[in-house]
Design a protein around this motif. Structure first.
Motif, PDB file in Angstrom:
ATOM      1  N   TYR A 176      -3.396  -1.377  -2.228  1.00 21.06           N
ATOM      2  CA  TYR A 176      -3.527  -1.878  -0.862  1.00 21.06           C
ATOM      3  C   TYR A 176      -3.726  -3.384  -0.829  1.00 21.06           C
ATOM      4  CZ  TYR A 176      -5.022  -1.945   4.024  1.00 21.06           C
ATOM      5  OH  TYR A 176      -5.111  -2.186   5.368  1.00 21.06           O
ATOM      6  N   HIS A 206      -1.563   4.588   7.461  1.00 23.72           N
ATOM      7  CA  HIS A 206      -2.324   3.343   7.383  1.00 23.72           C
ATOM      8  C   HIS A 206      -3.236   3.172   8.592  1.00 23.72           C
ATOM      9  CE1 HIS A 206      -2.879  -0.981   8.226  1.00 23.72           C
ATOM     10  NE2 HIS A 206      -3.194  -0.989   6.947  1.00 23.72           N
ATOM     11  N   ILE A 244      -5.553   5.075   0.049  1.00 25.28           N
ATOM     12  CA  ILE A 244      -4.481   4.086  -0.040  1.00 25.28           C
ATOM     13  C   ILE A 244      -4.585   3.385  -1.391  1.00 25.28           C
ATOM     14  CG2 ILE A 244      -3.462   1.980   0.890  1.00 25.28           C
ATOM     15  CD1 ILE A 244      -4.193   2.802   3.637  1.00 25.28           C
ATOM     16  N   PRO A 266      -4.481  -5.690   2.256  1.00 26.82           N
ATOM     17  CA  PRO A 266      -4.723  -5.764   3.705  1.00 26.82           C
ATOM     18  C   PRO A 266      -4.041  -6.943   4.387  1.00 26.82           C
ATOM     19  CG  PRO A 266      -6.775  -5.373   2.530  1.00 26.82           C
ATOM     20  CD  PRO A 266      -5.722  -5.647   1.494  1.00 26.82           C
ATOM     21  N   TRP A 307      -0.825  -6.418   6.013  1.00 26.11           N
ATOM     22  CA  TRP A 307      -0.909  -5.680   7.274  1.00 26.11           C
ATOM     23  C   TRP A 307      -1.573  -6.507   8.371  1.00 26.11           C
ATOM     24  CZ3 TRP A 307       1.409  -0.992   7.723  1.00 26.11           C
ATOM     25  CH2 TRP A 307       1.846  -0.418   6.537  1.00 26.11           C
ATOM     26  N   GLY A 315       0.819  -1.206   0.000  1.00 29.29           N
ATOM     27  CA  GLY A 315       0.000   0.000   0.000  1.00 29.29           C
ATOM     28  C   GLY A 315       0.850   1.252   0.000  1.00 29.29           C
ATOM     29  N   HIS A 373      -6.735   3.369   6.632  1.00 33.66           N
ATOM     30  CA  HIS A 373      -6.762   2.126   5.860  1.00 33.66           C
ATOM     31  C   HIS A 373      -8.152   1.725   5.389  1.00 33.66           C
ATOM     32  CE1 HIS A 373      -7.533   0.279   9.833  1.00 33.66           C
ATOM     33  NE2 HIS A 373      -8.148  -0.651   9.140  1.00 33.66           N
ATOM     34  N   LYS A 374      -9.178   2.249   5.984  1.00 35.79           N
ATOM     35  CA  LYS A 374     -10.540   1.913   5.538  1.00 35.79           C
ATOM     36  C   LYS A 374     -11.079   2.896   4.499  1.00 35.79           C
ATOM     37  CE  LYS A 374     -11.899  -0.794   9.479  1.00 35.79           C
ATOM     38  NZ  LYS A 374     -12.959  -1.149  10.393  1.00 35.79           N
TER      39      LYS A 374
END
Length: 160
Positions: A128, A115, A125, A130, A133, A41, A119-120
């Protein structure tokens, strides 16, 4: 002469990224100096110049982006690589005789802070992943994943 770049808050960078009248690499430049940790990301419009490569490509960066009024550096936390890269870039500008009014800053808390906060928000981003992460979102996503997973075919779903 040593240069210390001031910090910019992520909220100010969000305003730039979301402002449709601002064009990345023209009105502002985000330089992400992370290395392998760039994978998973990045801030939309950011360019990736690993910190270890800055000395080799710094003059090219200066030449290509000399008209950009604001250059924002960051790394994962903006504690080491980001501030050092901004300092090196500024020193290279000085050594090459660059006279422009370009402002060079470091984004506080780096991409890890970005982030954690954004991040949502899909518009904040790019590229990305997820799972890198350790994020496996929402039950809806898990249910969809279970339906499509051939290894789970025929196994009853747990009742909620």
């Amino acid at each position: 002469m040593s240069f210390v770049a001031p910090f910019i808050e992520s909220e100010n960078v969000v305003e730039l990224v979301r402002d449709k009248s601002k064009i990345p690499e023209k009105d502002y430049l985000i330089v992400d100096v992370r290395d392998n940790d760039f994978r998973g990301g990045n801030i939309p419009g950011a360019i990736n110049v690993p910190a270890r490569q800055l000395l080799d490509c710094g003059n090219d960066l200066i030449a290509k982006y000399r008209q950009v009024p604001l250059v924002i550096f960051h790394c994962a936390l903006s504690q080491q690589r980001g501030p050092k890269a901004a300092r090196i870039y500024n020193e290279m500008r000085h050594l090459t005789g660059e006279k422009g009014d370009q402002k060079v800053v470091v984004m506080r808390n780096g991409f890890d802070g970005w982030h954690a906060r954004y991040h949502k928000e899909k518009d904040l981003i790019a590229n990305y992943e997820p799972s890198i992460w350790g994020i496996f979102d929402d039950e809806d996503d898990k249910e969809q994943e279970e339906v499509e997973n051939p290894y789970l075919a025929g196994i009853p779903k747990p009742s909620s």
